[in-house]
Scaffold this motif. Structure first.
Motif, short mmCIF file in Angstrom:
data_model
loop_
_atom_site.label_atom_id
_atom_site.label_comp_id
_atom_site.label_asym_id
_atom_site.label_seq_id
_atom_site.Cartn_x
_atom_site.Cartn_y
_atom_site.Cartn_z
N ARG A 172 -1.16 21.22 18.59
CA ARG A 172 0.12 21.60 17.98
C ARG A 172 0.58 20.53 16.99
O ARG A 172 1.07 20.84 15.90
N GLY A 173 0.40 19.26 17.35
CA GLY A 173 0.78 18.19 16.44
C GLY A 173 -0.01 18.22 15.16
O GLY A 173 0.54 18.02 14.07
N PHE A 174 -1.30 18.50 15.25
CA PHE A 174 -2.13 18.58 14.05
C PHE A 174 -1.68 19.74 13.16
O PHE A 174 -1.56 19.59 11.93
N GLN A 175 -1.44 20.88 13.77
CA GLN A 175 -1.04 22.06 12.99
C GLN A 175 0.30 21.85 12.28
O GLN A 175 0.51 22.35 11.17
N ASN A 176 1.20 21.10 12.91
CA ASN A 176 2.55 20.96 12.38
C ASN A 176 2.74 19.74 11.48
O ASN A 176 3.82 19.57 10.90
N ASP A 177 1.73 18.92 11.34
CA ASP A 177 1.84 17.69 10.54
C ASP A 177 1.87 18.03 9.06
O ASP A 177 0.84 18.37 8.47
N ARG A 178 3.03 17.91 8.45
CA ARG A 178 3.20 18.31 7.05
C ARG A 178 2.46 17.40 6.08
O ARG A 178 2.20 17.78 4.94
N SER A 179 2.11 16.17 6.50
CA SER A 179 1.43 15.27 5.58
C SER A 179 0.03 15.75 5.25
O SER A 179 -0.48 15.50 4.16
N ALA A 180 -0.62 16.42 6.20
CA ALA A 180 -1.87 17.17 5.98
C ALA A 180 -3.07 16.32 5.61
O ALA A 180 -4.13 16.86 5.32
N ILE A 181 -2.98 15.01 5.66
CA ILE A 181 -4.07 14.18 5.17
C ILE A 181 -5.13 13.91 6.23
O ILE A 181 -6.26 13.56 5.92
N TYR A 182 -4.77 14.08 7.50
CA TYR A 182 -5.68 13.68 8.58
C TYR A 182 -6.44 14.86 9.16
O TYR A 182 -6.00 16.00 9.07
N GLY A 183 -7.55 14.53 9.82
CA GLY A 183 -8.37 15.57 10.43
C GLY A 183 -8.01 15.86 11.86
O GLY A 183 -8.35 16.92 12.40
N GLU A 228 10.77 22.27 2.51
CA GLU A 228 10.89 21.52 3.76
C GLU A 228 9.80 20.47 3.91
O GLU A 228 9.68 19.85 4.97
N ASN A 229 9.02 20.26 2.87
CA ASN A 229 7.88 19.34 2.99
C ASN A 229 7.99 18.21 1.97
O ASN A 229 7.55 18.33 0.82
N TYR A 230 8.56 17.09 2.39
CA TYR A 230 8.75 15.99 1.45
C TYR A 230 7.44 15.30 1.08
O TYR A 230 7.35 14.64 0.05
N PHE A 231 6.39 15.49 1.88
CA PHE A 231 5.08 14.96 1.49
C PHE A 231 4.54 15.69 0.26
O PHE A 231 4.01 15.08 -0.66
N ALA A 232 4.70 17.01 0.25
CA ALA A 232 4.27 17.78 -0.91
C ALA A 232 5.10 17.42 -2.13
O ALA A 232 4.59 17.35 -3.26
N TRP A 233 6.40 17.17 -1.94
CA TRP A 233 7.24 16.75 -3.06
C TRP A 233 6.79 15.40 -3.61
O TRP A 233 6.75 15.20 -4.83
N VAL A 259 0.85 -1.19 0.00
CA VAL A 259 0.00 0.00 0.00
C VAL A 259 0.88 1.24 0.00
O VAL A 259 0.77 2.10 -0.86
N TYR A 260 1.79 1.33 0.98
CA TYR A 260 2.62 2.52 1.13
C TYR A 260 4.11 2.18 0.95
O TYR A 260 4.67 1.42 1.74
N ALA A 261 4.74 2.73 -0.07
CA ALA A 261 6.20 2.67 -0.16
C ALA A 261 6.81 3.71 0.77
O ALA A 261 7.93 3.56 1.24
N GLN A 262 6.06 4.77 1.03
CA GLN A 262 6.42 5.79 2.02
C GLN A 262 5.22 6.01 2.93
O GLN A 262 4.10 6.15 2.45
N ILE A 263 5.45 6.02 4.23
CA ILE A 263 4.37 6.28 5.17
C ILE A 263 3.91 7.73 5.02
O ILE A 263 4.69 8.61 4.67
N TRP A 264 2.63 7.97 5.29
CA TRP A 264 2.07 9.31 5.10
C TRP A 264 1.69 9.94 6.43
O TRP A 264 0.62 10.50 6.61
N GLU A 265 2.59 9.83 7.40
CA GLU A 265 2.50 10.55 8.67
C GLU A 265 3.87 11.18 8.95
O GLU A 265 4.90 10.61 8.58
N ASP A 266 3.87 12.31 9.62
CA ASP A 266 5.09 13.09 9.79
C ASP A 266 5.85 12.63 11.04
O ASP A 266 5.43 12.89 12.16
N PRO A 267 7.01 11.97 10.88
CA PRO A 267 7.73 11.48 12.05
C PRO A 267 8.34 12.58 12.91
O PRO A 267 8.59 12.37 14.10
#
Length: 408
Positions: A388-399, A264-269, A39-47
């Motif tokens: 703060r964690g939600f605001q800073n999560d660069r993956s942006a996919i979660y609510g 600085e956002n590898y998810f967007a890349w 499913v995921y070659a790269q995880i979609w959560e910000d470590p």
């Protein structure tokens, strides 16, 4: 002697919530079938967000869901005592074990970045056979050497690993749609300011969500299987906008492309370019950063990857033995019985001051009213840190992003 549930049975138990002959049940079983593969070659959560919320350090014994492995490997930069990662997908287990072997046995950081950063170079296959394969267990090696319609799986490392898996194919479809709409992502990737990124989004991306085609496709539950979102989680996403998923997807895409500097956002890349920044600077997971190479290599033997459910793995661990738990969004899939079984084991194995983080498709914390009070009352919800964690999560996919701390 009671036999252990098969992988198919475990995945089915995690996903299937409705009768097999119902519309929802058929979709759940289709998703479960897809989840057997990559499913995921790269995880979609910000470590980075994870490590800050959990305050990881040398004292921590971490439990996490493996997924694509970027979290597991990135946590090694915090010099944690141990990491036990689990996943029901045999493909994810094989990917994680390969990545752990790669960071330990490839000659240097350049070779690691060639294989797991660029992930599209012809020499990666020879490097895999020479340096990585001899250190893989038989099951993992068999998976990587297994044949598919496009050749052996290890060839993915020479053809663009991040184009593969369910997420990779989903992004391929997204890029097909954007090409038809004549969207050019180059100006976004060159943007120097957030204002330039916002202007690009408003001009090129936002109008797509108004098209009949995108609305038609996005409103079908199966359309988001490529993001690893089962039917039950799709409903939680849509609930944030009164049942219509379009405004939710539009806002989360806006956050992905507009709220963080693109450099600085590898998810967007990954979303816009199907790979990391070519020079490997800025837009890469922590484990691939050159300055972290020595720590990741040294600490990799502390990680274990198992093909089990999180609940089953925890049931085999001593009491008060774990201090950090990363649940990703797995609880969105669970019914109340499964949630209570999981949190019973989390609470039993939690050391004093243990922390738990998880994400949700919708904005709200899903535990109150579902996990038994005598269990949940032993944990304190950390509202400000969660926000703060939600605001800073660069993956942006979660609510939502949620942090709990054990009170004993």
């Amino acid at each position: 002697m009671t036999s252990l549930p098969s992988v198919s049975e475990q995945i089915g138990a995690a996903v299937n919530q409705n009768d097999a002959l119902s519309k929802e049940g058929l979709l759940e079983r289709l998703f479960a079938r897809l989840f057997h593969g990559l499913v995921y070659a790269q995880i979609w959560e910000d470590p980075v967000v994870d490590m800050e919320a959990l305050q990881l350090g040398p004292q921590d014994n971490v439990v996490c869901i493996a997924s694509g492995g970027c979290n597991l490997l990135s946590y090694l930069t915090a010099d944690v005592a141990s990491i036990t990662a689990v996943d029901l997908s045999p493909a994810h287990v094989a990917v994680n074990r390969m990545k752990l072997a790669a960071v330990q046995y490839l000659p240097d950081h350049k070779a690691v970045y060639d294989m797991l950063g660029h992930a599209n170079l012809r020499d990666n296959v020879l490097a895999f056979d020479t340096y990585v394969a001899p250190h893989l267990d038989a099951e993992t090696l068999a998976w990587w050497n297994g044949l598919t319609l496009r050749g052996r799986r290890k060839m993915m490392l020479a053809r663009g690993f991040y184009h593969y898996g369910l997420l990779g194919r989903f992004l391929s479809v997204v890029h097909l749609v954007t090409r038809i709409a004549r969207v050019d992502f180059a100006p976004l990737l060159r943007a120097k300011t957030l204002a330039e990124q916002a202007a690009f989004f408003d001009r090129e991306i936002a109008p797509l969500y108004d098209s009949r085609f995108v609305k038609f496709v996005a409103r079908r539950r199966a359309s988001l299987f490529g993001l690893g979102i089962p039917p039950a989680q799709y409903d939680k996403l849509a609930a944030d906008a009164g049942g219509d998923v379009i405004p939710v997807l539009k806002e989360r895409t806006r956050k992905l492309f507009c709220d963080f500097p693109i450099a600085e956002n590898y998810f967007a890349w990954q979303a816009a370019n199907r790979g990391y920044q070519p020079d490997g600077q800025g837009s890469v997971p922590p484990y691939l950063e050159a300055q972290n190479f020595a720590a990741v290599r040294a600490n990799a033997p502390r990680a274990t990857v198992l093909n089990q459910s999180l609940t089953d793995m925890l049931a085999q661990q001593p009491a008060a033995s774990k201090s950090a738990y990363v649940l990703l969004d797995a609880q969105d899939w669970m019914n109340d019985d499964q949630l209570n079984a999981l949190w019973s084991e989390i609470t039993r194995t939690a050391a004093p001051g243990a922390r738990v983080i998880f994400r949700t498709g919708g904005a709200d914390d899903i535990l109150p009213g579902r996990v038994l009070p005598e269990v949940l009352d032993r944990w304190a919800y950390q509202q400000e840190a969660s926000k703060r964690g939600f605001q800073n999560d660069r993956s942006a996919i979660y609510g939502g992003f949620h942090l709990y701390e054990f009170q004993g």
